[in-house]
Design an enzyme around this catalytic site. Structure first.
Site, short mmCIF file in Angstrom:
data_model
loop_
_atom_site.label_atom_id
_atom_site.label_comp_id
_atom_site.label_asym_id
_atom_site.label_seq_id
_atom_site.Cartn_x
_atom_site.Cartn_y
_atom_site.Cartn_z
N LYS A 22 0.52 -14.31 -7.69
CA LYS A 22 0.51 -14.67 -6.27
C LYS A 22 -0.07 -13.53 -5.43
O LYS A 22 -0.91 -13.76 -4.56
CB LYS A 22 1.96 -14.96 -5.81
CG LYS A 22 2.12 -15.04 -4.32
CD LYS A 22 3.55 -15.28 -3.91
CE LYS A 22 4.36 -14.03 -3.68
NZ LYS A 22 4.09 -13.29 -2.45
N ASN A 23 0.38 -12.30 -5.69
CA ASN A 23 -0.04 -11.19 -4.84
C ASN A 23 -1.48 -10.75 -5.09
O ASN A 23 -2.00 -9.90 -4.35
CB ASN A 23 0.91 -10.00 -5.01
CG ASN A 23 2.22 -10.25 -4.29
OD1 ASN A 23 2.39 -11.27 -3.61
ND2 ASN A 23 3.16 -9.32 -4.43
N ARG A 92 4.02 -13.60 5.70
CA ARG A 92 3.51 -12.35 6.26
C ARG A 92 2.13 -11.99 5.75
O ARG A 92 1.36 -11.32 6.43
CB ARG A 92 4.45 -11.20 5.90
CG ARG A 92 5.85 -11.34 6.38
CD ARG A 92 6.63 -10.14 5.95
NE ARG A 92 5.98 -8.92 6.41
CZ ARG A 92 6.10 -8.42 7.62
NH1 ARG A 92 6.84 -9.01 8.52
NH2 ARG A 92 5.47 -7.32 7.96
N CYS A 116 11.36 -9.02 8.72
CA CYS A 116 11.79 -10.07 7.81
C CYS A 116 13.08 -9.61 7.14
O CYS A 116 13.53 -8.50 7.36
CB CYS A 116 10.70 -10.44 6.82
SG CYS A 116 10.56 -9.37 5.43
N ARG A 121 9.15 -3.95 8.26
CA ARG A 121 7.79 -4.21 7.77
C ARG A 121 6.71 -4.16 8.85
O ARG A 121 6.05 -5.16 9.14
CB ARG A 121 7.74 -5.54 7.01
CG ARG A 121 8.69 -5.55 5.83
CD ARG A 121 8.57 -6.79 5.02
NE ARG A 121 7.43 -6.76 4.11
CZ ARG A 121 7.20 -7.69 3.20
NH1 ARG A 121 8.00 -8.72 3.07
NH2 ARG A 121 6.16 -7.61 2.41
N ASP A 304 9.71 -5.58 -6.30
CA ASP A 304 9.78 -7.03 -6.47
C ASP A 304 10.57 -7.44 -7.71
O ASP A 304 10.79 -8.63 -7.94
CB ASP A 304 8.36 -7.64 -6.52
CG ASP A 304 7.72 -7.70 -5.14
OD1 ASP A 304 8.42 -7.42 -4.15
OD2 ASP A 304 6.53 -8.03 -5.05
N ARG A 396 8.17 -20.12 -2.68
CA ARG A 396 7.05 -19.34 -2.14
C ARG A 396 6.30 -18.61 -3.25
O ARG A 396 5.11 -18.35 -3.11
CB ARG A 396 7.57 -18.28 -1.16
CG ARG A 396 7.93 -18.81 0.20
CD ARG A 396 8.24 -17.65 1.12
NE ARG A 396 7.29 -16.58 0.88
CZ ARG A 396 7.59 -15.27 0.87
NH1 ARG A 396 8.79 -14.87 1.12
NH2 ARG A 396 6.65 -14.37 0.63
C1 UD1 Z 1 3.28 -6.09 -0.80
C2 UD1 Z 1 3.65 -7.30 -1.64
C3 UD1 Z 1 5.16 -7.41 -1.79
C4 UD1 Z 1 5.74 -6.11 -2.34
C5 UD1 Z 1 5.26 -4.91 -1.51
C6 UD1 Z 1 5.67 -3.58 -2.13
C7 UD1 Z 1 1.84 -8.85 -1.22
C8 UD1 Z 1 1.39 -10.11 -0.57
N1 UD1 Z 1 3.11 -8.48 -0.98
O1 UD1 Z 1 3.85 -6.29 0.50
O2 UD1 Z 1 5.44 -8.48 -2.68
O3 UD1 Z 1 7.14 -6.17 -2.28
O4 UD1 Z 1 3.82 -4.92 -1.41
O5 UD1 Z 1 5.21 -3.47 -3.42
O6 UD1 Z 1 1.10 -8.22 -1.95
N2 UD1 Z 1 4.64 0.02 5.87
C9 UD1 Z 1 4.53 0.67 7.07
N3 UD1 Z 1 3.43 0.42 7.84
C10 UD1 Z 1 2.44 -0.44 7.47
C11 UD1 Z 1 2.57 -1.08 6.23
C12 UD1 Z 1 3.69 -0.84 5.44
O7 UD1 Z 1 5.40 1.43 7.47
O8 UD1 Z 1 1.47 -0.62 8.21
C13 UD1 Z 1 5.84 0.24 5.02
C14 UD1 Z 1 6.69 -1.04 4.85
O9 UD1 Z 1 7.57 -1.23 5.91
C15 UD1 Z 1 7.39 -0.77 3.55
C16 UD1 Z 1 6.34 0.03 2.76
O10 UD1 Z 1 5.42 0.53 3.72
O11 UD1 Z 1 8.52 0.02 3.75
C17 UD1 Z 1 5.60 -0.77 1.71
O12 UD1 Z 1 5.06 -1.92 2.29
P1 UD1 Z 1 3.70 -2.58 1.81
O13 UD1 Z 1 3.19 -1.93 0.59
O14 UD1 Z 1 2.80 -2.67 2.99
O15 UD1 Z 1 4.19 -4.05 1.46
P2 UD1 Z 1 3.36 -5.36 1.70
O16 UD1 Z 1 1.93 -5.07 1.55
O17 UD1 Z 1 3.83 -6.04 2.95
#
Ligand code: UD1
Length: 419
Positions: A22-23, A92, A116, A121, A304, A396
């Site tokens: 999925k990711n 998201r 969420c 996030r 995850d 999902r």
């Molecule tokens: C992706 C995955 C999700 C997985 C996560 C961590 C997808 C669609 N989703 O989510 O399944 O659980 O990676 O492996 O691929 N952060 C910030 N600022 C930002 C972006 C992130 O502070 O602009 C923080 C987040 O709050 C979190 C951490 O960074 O604490 C990791 O988040 P991130 O790697 O961005 O997760 P996603 O990409 O949303």
């Protein structure tokens, strides 16, 4: 609303086939926005997040044909730049349309994803990176409104290796003028799969799999074919299902290199793991042993799979400490596991799990996608009946979960929730 009902206690046996990730599928589908030409994407998991992404792309003007895991997308005539709140609030990962729309059309208006269940996030790192590439960004009325005549190559250092942030910036940089260097990027294999697809489309990307990625911008991307990589979270979930039920399972079609940290931790728990030509076999005859686990960015243990591992540790001999370092709110499954007899104490980012002899079935509530998977595993091992409500979270991201587990001998069925 649907519920899942499980009568636990049956060891799982047989072979389960892993589906597309999925990711990886989500950013790859979003990357279709980056140019015209047919993009044929195969091995796409049939899960609700994928349908949501397809709906979003159609709304933006992408022609999407196909079904059952195989789609042809053509973004020649994309005109709309708006990703509306109604879709973003259900997924998201809609934020993955921001980079491609901005790079291709010079403008994007994407609803700001709210917080969420698992944490606040934010997407500040996505936005700052795009600003460093010359975008003007305003957040107003709940929307990110970004504009740039043409993005410019830049050097960007990420404060944290965000997964979708890295993907958004890579996609944007593909069509930027000049070279972009991204430092401290995420190294998740799904990013490698996205880059493989982008490269087939004519993008120039170097350093994939390392923490520095360089992208030389090109004028346009063309069509390409791609087969989505197998899902490593689904792989880990089935391995843990085999482990928690004391079963003997072949998880077929996975890439073992992608789950090194997971195999290592499973080995510590005392299960037998063997790599065979078609996949990984897991077998458990003795009792499970405790293990200490810390979630980390790849190649560390994936957040995850944290809830699923916690379910496993809840019946392991001894005390395990599980530390969640990625998402601050990702322990919502703990009170539900308590209802099933688990002994878990949470202290900030740490969960201390004292293994109990058996879990007992109970009505429980799913709070997010992976937490629901943890509850399913607990239900498979528990004595008696577990009824999990709010299973739309599971839908999902898990393809045909009841069907696959049922074929392995689990007593599991989906029912309509009664009032
Ligand atoms: C992706 C995955 C999700 C997985 C996560 C961590 C997808 C669609 N989703 O989510 O399944 O659980 O990676 O492996 O691929 N952060 C910030 N600022 C930002 C972006 C992130 O502070 O602009 C923080 C987040 O709050 C979190 C951490 O960074 O604490 C990791 O988040 P991130 O790697 O961005 O997760 P996603 O990409 O949303």
């Amino acid at each position: 609303m649907d519920q899942i009902c499980i009568i636990g206690g049956r060891p799982l046996e047989g072979t389960v086939q892993v589906g597309g990730a999925k990711n990886a599928a989500l950013p790859i589908l979003a990357a279709c926005l980056l140019g015209g030409g047919d993009c044929e994407i195969d091995h796409v998991p049939q899960v609700r997040d994928v349908s949501t992404m397809v709906k979003l792309l159609q709304l933006l003007g992408v022609i999407v044909q196909g079904q059952c895991g195989k789609y042809t997308l053509n973004a020649e005539t994309v005109q709309s730049v708006v990703a509306p709140y109604e879709l973003v609030k259900t997924m998201r990962a809609s934020i993955l349309s921001l980079g491609p729309l901005l790079a291709r059309l010079g403008e994007a208006k994407v609803s700001l994803p709210g917080g969420c269940a698992i944490g606040t996030r934010p997407v500040n790192l996505h936005l700052r990176g795009l600003e460093m590439m010359g975008a003007e960004i305003q957040v107003e009325h709940g929307y990110i409104h970004a504009k740039a005549a043409r993005l410019q190559g830049a050097r960007i250092d990420l404060d944290f290796p965000t997964v979708t942030g890295t993907e958004n910036l890579i996609m944007a940089a593909c069509l930027a003028e000049g070279t972009t260097t991204l430092h401290n990027v995420a190294r998740e294999p799904e990013i490698g799969d996205l880059c493989a697809f982008l490269t087939k489309r004519g993008a120039k990307i170097h350093g994939v799999g390392t923490d520095t990625i360089t992208i030389e911008g090109v004028r346009a991307l063309h069509g390409a074919r791609h087969w989505v990589m197998p899902d490593r979270v689904e792989t880990g979930t089935y391995l843990m299902a085999g482990a928690i039920t004391g079963g003997n399972l072949m998880v077929r079609g996975c890439i073992t290199d992608h789950i090194g940290s997971v195999l290592k931790k499973l080995q510590e728990t005392g299960v037998d793991l063997t790599e065979e030509s078609e996949g990984v076999r897991i077998r458990r005859t003795g009792s499970l042993r405790s293990a200490d686990i810390k979630t980390l960015p790849y190649p560390g243990f994936p957040t995850d799979l944290q809830a699923q591992m916690m379910a496993l540790m809840s019946i392991a001999e001894g005390t395990s400490v599980l530390t969640e370092t990625i998402f601050e709110g990702r322990f919502l499954h703990v009170p539900e596991l308590h209802r099933m007899g688990a002994s878990i104490e949470v202290d900030g980012p740490h969960a201390v799990i004292k293994g109990v002899a058996t879990l007992t079935g109970a009505p429980v509530m799913a709070s997010d996608l992976r937490a629901s998977a943890g509850l399913v595993l607990a239900g498979l091992a528990a004595e008696g009946e577990t009824v999990i409500s709010r299973v739309y979270h599971l839908d999902r991201g898990y393809e045909k979960l009841e069907e696959k587990l049922g074929a392995l001998g689990a007593n599991i069925k989906r029912m309509r929730e009664t009032a």
